[in-house]
Design a protein around this motif. Sequence first.
Motif, PDB file in Angstrom:
ATOM      1  N   ARG A   1       0.674  -1.289  -0.018  1.00 34.04           N
ATOM      2  CA  ARG A   1      -0.063   0.049  -0.134  1.00 34.04           C
ATOM      3  C   ARG A   1       0.977   1.290  -0.023  1.00 34.04           C
ATOM      4  NH1 ARG A   1      -5.417  -1.544   1.003  1.00 34.04           N
ATOM      5  NH2 ARG A   1      -5.504  -3.629   1.651  1.00 34.04           N
ATOM      6  N   VAL A   2       2.059   1.316   0.929  1.00 27.05           N
ATOM      7  CA  VAL A   2       2.890   2.294   0.672  1.00 27.05           C
ATOM      8  C   VAL A   2       3.539   2.437  -0.612  1.00 27.05           C
ATOM      9  CG1 VAL A   2       5.070   3.192   1.589  1.00 27.05           C
ATOM     10  CG2 VAL A   2       3.295   2.322   3.217  1.00 27.05           C
ATOM     11  N   PHE A   3       3.909   1.234  -1.261  1.00 28.62           N
ATOM     12  CA  PHE A   3       4.522   1.119  -2.434  1.00 28.62           C
ATOM     13  C   PHE A   3       3.365   1.844  -3.551  1.00 28.62           C
ATOM     14  CE2 PHE A   3       6.291  -1.980  -6.016  1.00 28.62           C
ATOM     15  CZ  PHE A   3       7.206  -0.866  -6.324  1.00 28.62           C
ATOM     16  N   ALA A   4       2.154   1.614  -3.562  1.00 31.52           N
ATOM     17  CA  ALA A   4       1.186   2.070  -4.611  1.00 31.52           C
ATOM     18  C   ALA A   4       1.276   3.922  -4.235  1.00 31.52           C
ATOM     19  CB  ALA A   4      -0.452   1.746  -4.250  1.00 31.52           C
ATOM     20  N   ASP A   5       1.024   4.294  -2.928  1.00 32.52           N
ATOM     21  CA  ASP A   5       1.186   5.561  -2.728  1.00 32.52           C
ATOM     22  C   ASP A   5       2.426   6.389  -3.170  1.00 32.52           C
ATOM     23  OD1 ASP A   5      -0.148   7.626  -0.784  1.00 32.52           O
ATOM     24  OD2 ASP A   5       1.839   7.807  -0.805  1.00 32.52           O
ATOM     25  N   MET A   6       3.632   5.842  -2.855  1.00 29.62           N
ATOM     26  CA  MET A   6       4.959   6.564  -3.294  1.00 29.62           C
ATOM     27  C   MET A   6       5.069   6.524  -4.707  1.00 29.62           C
ATOM     28  SD  MET A   6       7.158   5.432  -0.130  1.00 29.62           S
ATOM     29  CE  MET A   6       8.613   6.653  -0.247  1.00 29.62           C
ATOM     30  N   SER A   7       4.806   5.562  -5.429  1.00 32.28           N
ATOM     31  CA  SER A   7       4.849   5.248  -6.964  1.00 32.28           C
ATOM     32  C   SER A   7       3.786   6.112  -7.719  1.00 32.28           C
ATOM     33  CB  SER A   7       5.112   4.022  -7.211  1.00 32.28           C
ATOM     34  OG  SER A   7       3.636   3.219  -7.124  1.00 32.28           O
ATOM     35  N   SER A   8       2.779   6.257  -7.048  1.00 36.68           N
ATOM     36  CA  SER A   8       1.522   6.909  -7.606  1.00 36.68           C
ATOM     37  C   SER A   8       1.079   6.334  -8.963  1.00 36.68           C
ATOM     38  CB  SER A   8       1.988   8.331  -8.063  1.00 36.68           C
ATOM     39  OG  SER A   8       1.972   9.290  -6.675  1.00 36.68           O
ATOM     40  N   ASP A   9       1.291   4.873  -8.757  1.00 34.79           N
ATOM     41  CA  ASP A   9       0.697   4.135 -10.119  1.00 34.79           C
ATOM     42  C   ASP A   9      -0.644   4.179 -10.235  1.00 34.79           C
ATOM     43  OD1 ASP A   9       2.000   1.976 -11.989  1.00 34.79           O
ATOM     44  OD2 ASP A   9       0.056   1.284 -11.073  1.00 34.79           O
ATOM     45  N   PRO A  10      -1.256   4.348 -11.136  1.00 37.60           N
ATOM     46  CA  PRO A  10      -2.790   4.813 -11.012  1.00 37.60           C
ATOM     47  C   PRO A  10      -3.264   3.202 -10.930  1.00 37.60           C
ATOM     48  CG  PRO A  10      -1.991   5.061 -13.361  1.00 37.60           C
ATOM     49  CD  PRO A  10      -0.756   5.156 -12.337  1.00 37.60           C
ATOM     50  N   ILE A  11      -2.680   2.188 -11.556  1.00 39.48           N
ATOM     51  CA  ILE A  11      -3.506   0.771 -11.718  1.00 39.48           C
ATOM     52  C   ILE A  11      -3.306   0.343 -10.052  1.00 39.48           C
ATOM     53  CG2 ILE A  11      -3.401  -1.372 -12.275  1.00 39.48           C
ATOM     54  CD1 ILE A  11      -2.476  -0.282 -15.048  1.00 39.48           C
ATOM     55  N   LEU A  12      -2.394   0.421  -9.500  1.00 41.44           N
ATOM     56  CA  LEU A  12      -1.961  -0.126  -8.048  1.00 41.44           C
ATOM     57  C   LEU A  12      -3.135   0.714  -7.192  1.00 41.44           C
ATOM     58  CD1 LEU A  12       1.717  -0.835  -7.127  1.00 41.44           C
ATOM     59  CD2 LEU A  12      -0.287  -2.402  -7.285  1.00 41.44           C
ATOM     60  N   ILE A  13      -3.038   2.008  -7.295  1.00 41.57           N
ATOM     61  CA  ILE A  13      -4.025   2.721  -6.340  1.00 41.57           C
ATOM     62  C   ILE A  13      -5.322   2.278  -6.789  1.00 41.57           C
ATOM     63  CG2 ILE A  13      -4.888   4.953  -6.133  1.00 41.57           C
ATOM     64  CD1 ILE A  13      -2.197   6.009  -6.717  1.00 41.57           C
ATOM     65  N   GLU A  14      -5.845   2.305  -7.923  1.00 43.49           N
ATOM     66  CA  GLU A  14      -7.266   1.665  -8.387  1.00 43.49           C
ATOM     67  C   GLU A  14      -7.653   0.642  -7.632  1.00 43.49           C
ATOM     68  OE1 GLU A  14     -10.120   1.275 -12.082  1.00 43.49           O
ATOM     69  OE2 GLU A  14      -8.091   1.680 -12.299  1.00 43.49           O
ATOM     70  N   ASP A  15      -6.640  -0.546  -7.945  1.00 43.20           N
ATOM     71  CA  ASP A  15      -6.719  -1.775  -7.182  1.00 43.20           C
ATOM     72  C   ASP A  15      -7.096  -1.899  -5.759  1.00 43.20           C
ATOM     73  OD1 ASP A  15      -6.779  -2.960  -9.697  1.00 43.20           O
ATOM     74  OD2 ASP A  15      -4.868  -3.897  -9.657  1.00 43.20           O
ATOM     75  N   PHE A  16      -6.397  -1.122  -5.173  1.00 46.53           N
ATOM     76  CA  PHE A  16      -6.518  -1.060  -3.443  1.00 46.53           C
ATOM     77  C   PHE A  16      -7.855  -0.406  -3.181  1.00 46.53           C
ATOM     78  CE2 PHE A  16      -1.835  -1.949  -3.137  1.00 46.53           C
ATOM     79  CZ  PHE A  16      -1.966  -3.056  -2.305  1.00 46.53           C
TER      80      PHE A  16
ATOM     81  N   VAL B   1      -3.986   5.609  -0.764  1.00 40.40           N
ATOM     82  CA  VAL B   1      -5.234   4.244  -0.618  1.00 40.40           C
ATOM     83  C   VAL B   1      -5.275   3.915   0.871  1.00 40.40           C
ATOM     84  CG1 VAL B   1      -3.673   3.245  -2.778  1.00 40.40           C
ATOM     85  CG2 VAL B   1      -2.897   2.592  -0.481  1.00 40.40           C
ATOM     86  N   PRO B   2      -6.356   3.299   1.283  1.00 39.34           N
ATOM     87  CA  PRO B   2      -6.463   2.976   2.440  1.00 39.34           C
ATOM     88  C   PRO B   2      -5.583   1.969   3.287  1.00 39.34           C
ATOM     89  CG  PRO B   2      -8.046   1.832   1.063  1.00 39.34           C
ATOM     90  CD  PRO B   2      -7.242   2.602   0.374  1.00 39.34           C
ATOM     91  N   LEU B   3      -5.520   2.336   4.505  1.00 39.62           N
ATOM     92  CA  LEU B   3      -4.758   1.144   5.329  1.00 39.62           C
ATOM     93  C   LEU B   3      -5.848   0.417   6.061  1.00 39.62           C
ATOM     94  CD1 LEU B   3      -2.269   3.528   7.246  1.00 39.62           C
ATOM     95  CD2 LEU B   3      -1.774   1.597   5.380  1.00 39.62           C
ATOM     96  N   LEU B   4      -5.426  -0.969   5.727  1.00 41.37           N
ATOM     97  CA  LEU B   4      -6.320  -1.858   6.353  1.00 41.37           C
ATOM     98  C   LEU B   4      -5.962  -2.753   7.676  1.00 41.37           C
ATOM     99  CD1 LEU B   4      -9.309  -3.502   5.628  1.00 41.37           C
ATOM    100  CD2 LEU B   4      -7.900  -5.224   4.411  1.00 41.37           C
ATOM    101  N   VAL B   5      -6.866  -2.701   8.275  1.00 41.99           N
ATOM    102  CA  VAL B   5      -6.265  -3.469   9.856  1.00 41.99           C
ATOM    103  C   VAL B   5      -7.167  -4.672   9.954  1.00 41.99           C
ATOM    104  CG1 VAL B   5      -6.003  -3.162  12.118  1.00 41.99           C
ATOM    105  CG2 VAL B   5      -5.687  -1.271  10.617  1.00 41.99           C
ATOM    106  N   ASN B   6      -6.619  -5.823  10.334  1.00 41.12           N
ATOM    107  CA  ASN B   6      -7.136  -6.882  10.635  1.00 41.12           C
ATOM    108  C   ASN B   6      -7.260  -7.316  12.139  1.00 41.12           C
ATOM    109  OD1 ASN B   6      -7.856  -7.547   7.882  1.00 41.12           O
ATOM    110  ND2 ASN B   6      -5.689  -8.506   7.615  1.00 41.12           N
ATOM    111  N   ALA B   7      -8.175  -7.767  12.666  1.00 39.80           N
ATOM    112  CA  ALA B   7      -8.205  -7.882  14.228  1.00 39.80           C
ATOM    113  C   ALA B   7      -8.530  -9.471  14.682  1.00 39.80           C
ATOM    114  CB  ALA B   7      -9.132  -7.083  14.818  1.00 39.80           C
TER     115      ALA B   7
END
Length: 951
Positions: free
Chosen positions: A734-749, A935-941
């Motif tokens: 998710r950090v990778f998607a944000d820092m790269s600003s790749d539109p496809i990764l961002i859209e998928d997340f 992209v959103p951060l997802l947290v599992n509990a």
Amino acid sequence: MIYTGSTSVYLKYLLIKLNMATIPKGKDLFLAIDANAIVHRAYHAFPDSLVNSKGVQVNAVYGFTSMLLNVLNEYMPKYIVCAFDTKKPTFRHTEFVDYKAHRKPTDQGLLDQFPYVEDILTAFNIPIMKREGYEADDILGDLSYRAKKGKWYDYNMDMLILSGDKDLLQLIGDNVYVCLPLGSFKNLLIYDTAETVKKLGVRPDQIVDLKGLVGDPSDNIPGVKGVGMKSAVGLLAKYGSIDEIYRHLDEIPPRQAKLLSEGVEQMELSRRLATIVEHIDEPIQLEDCLMSDFDRSKVLQLFNEMEFRSLVSKIPKQEVGRNEAVDQLGLFGTPSGGKVDDAGRVDLDSHGEVYSQGYVEALEVMPEDFDQVLREVLGCEKSLIVHVGDPTGTRGGELFLCGVDNSGELSVRKKLLDRETATMLASGFTTCKECETALIGWEGLCREVVSYNLYALDNMKVNVFDLQLVAHLLSSGDKDFQVSRLVFKYLGREIPDIMYGDHGIDGVQTLFDLYEKLLTELGSLGQGDFAVEKASDIGRSNRVMQNAYYDYEQRLSIVLAKMENRGIVTDLKGLKSMEEELTNEISTIEQAIYHDIGHEINLNSPKQLAEVLYDELALPHGRGKSGRSTREDILKKLSPAHPAIEKILSYRELAKMLGTYVKPLIDFSQNSEDGAIHTDYIQTGASSGRLASKDPNMQNLPLKGEWSSKIRRNFVSREGFTLLALDYSQVELRVFADMSSDPILIEDFNNGKDIHRSTAARIFGKDESEILPKERGLGKTINFGILYGQTKYGLSNLLNISVDEAGDYINEYFENYQGVRDFLAGVEAKALEQGYVETMLGRRRYIGGLNANNRQVVNASIREAINMPIQGTAADIIKIAMINVDRYITNKVKYKVFTLLQIHDELVFEVLDEIVDEVEAELTEIMKNCVQLKVPLLVNASRGRNIAELK
């Protein structure tokens, strides 16, 4: 001739192991060093990956310097010289154009290091000698002749020639010895005449004749065609010299005599080329070679630049006058202008108090002294408390109240006898009645404590400038953050391992100077390339590194202190039951293995096990030691070949569970007063910024298998509490998607897609619904491979496919994710340009090796540079989450919720049973919103009564 400087007076030295011949004692020693030979040997003996943080390859310089210090520390030479070749051709090249012609060009990586070697010698005042038209061997030949037969012969002196070239053995005489490194470069072998005969079969004076007959392939010296080493040694043993051999050709077998007769010209040429010149008519005098004092501070500065920290302890100690020692060689940088009294003590401040190493005469402050102390300190520009402690500890040592005048110098140093006093001073609570007026509106006398690895004072109301944490923040790629190394790196000084007690006052000045230096370094670093839009509750207005320290690293240290203090409870009875069960199973499987192979062996000995598997059982293996490996991956491939193999693998797993986990955990539990394990979290343990832990390492608990689950069951919640785990999902991607600003990764997340399935679908050109589990696994491997800078070669090994196929997968990935491709190229380019990379929050890592001459080193460094911003930002995010979570706990649910563990991207809490639902919801939201990404951060509990129940 060029010769510079001279070296140190009698030195005290460290022992090197020497074999066979020894130099008689009772004479002065002249140490003559064949620099070119030693530098060449060092270059090949030490890995070319040995580079400093600036990317400068230093393996040859390091090896040479290490050898130099070892020899100095062994021999106490009175005279010393270091001889070098020059770039100009020698007379040998003029006479024989093919002399050394077959040699490959010298590696540029080696050539680049010779200037640094000369810098080392200059710093030690060691004379450097060069002569155009001659080799270093000839310079040493001239010096050795003077010692053996010339004008130095009557001096009570032996000469030791240090070289890596056996050619110099011809210089050996009654008072001249040659010392050569053995294969490991750590041990040396001294040659005299007897040792030379033993190793070569000829005397030193016969070596030139030997080379005249057989030549020397390493120098392209031809020799006599058809004459071999054995024949030549035999002839010299019988006749003594070449001249005598040629006088007795009629006694030699006809075929051999013919070869010698036909090859006489080659023999004469070869003999001349192999002969080291003994007269070069240089005006150097013996006194020019006398060892002299060197400026230790200059040596330290150079070692600091080269990053030779491990060699500092080998620098010879000089015996100089007491006053000179304080002025030039003081360990803690005595302020200029300090006066030295008759006892060797230095007057350091305007109050007339006298301090020096080994002597403390400080005002020790108790609460009743506050009136005087506060008046004194309030007159200063600023004040702080300096903690001087054991560099390896966290709680010991002494506290000093310090005042800083308007020139930036420490003008007040008062030792505080108790922690309570320090806490009161640091927190703004005081009994000073006379100073009440002056203290109106004052929130604390000392708002900062300078320390090394000290979390905070008791009431946590003061900033702690932790030197270790700040240094790690400035350069997380460093591997050593011991205070002695930091002082060496940033101040160019040496300090003792223990700074408190007799060294306390000096330690105050040193730590204050280090504090000032690190504070300046922090302030000089500005905003980086990436920026989070929101670092929620930590209130960052910009991304200056100074704020990064105070905003999260310092605050995190307080959170970690709370976590360590709480600890996690263990089921000691359950652990002991596991110990018994594992011990019994190990014993059973041992007997089964012995039965299968026919006898008992030490199963923990790779050597014995290899002999059984590959010799006795004749299992297939490769060549050499590596081919007879007993590594787990090798044994797994061999498991169908013999029933004992599977049992050996099971034995190893059981033994690891018992020895690595169960027994240590029992020891930690039994030694704990409250039955809980209190791990020690380390903020400086990883270059990525991730936390590490020790005693025990709670981040390395086994994850898979029956026994892993059994171990985890023994970490339990306290009565009335539930364990709650909150885990970031795919945070690095998710950090990778944000820092790269790749539109496809961002859209998928943002669409909540399965990122690995989506990647596989694009690579294989399929619909996501058609992707098989195996293909999704390949998509996952490629996603993380790209994230970690994986090459097609590495990917082919991971997937067990061809390099071309792996390359096709990577190319297909970049065709789809062009934002990722451009981002990675940008990170690589900037890393190569500036030598470092940064996380979103500005934490910086310098990458050594980016400018190395070795391409493999450069490629490995580039992979590190590509991954660090991503992995480091993920580490930053969970740190911010921990700080924000702790604030929530402190303000709303104190004593009802406790943070127990941080394990990579997961936090484990202990929550009062009746509020667990509410707390889970609150903490999940805090962790999801601690930073704002594209992209959103997802947290599992997950919940449970023990760690095994947490998913």
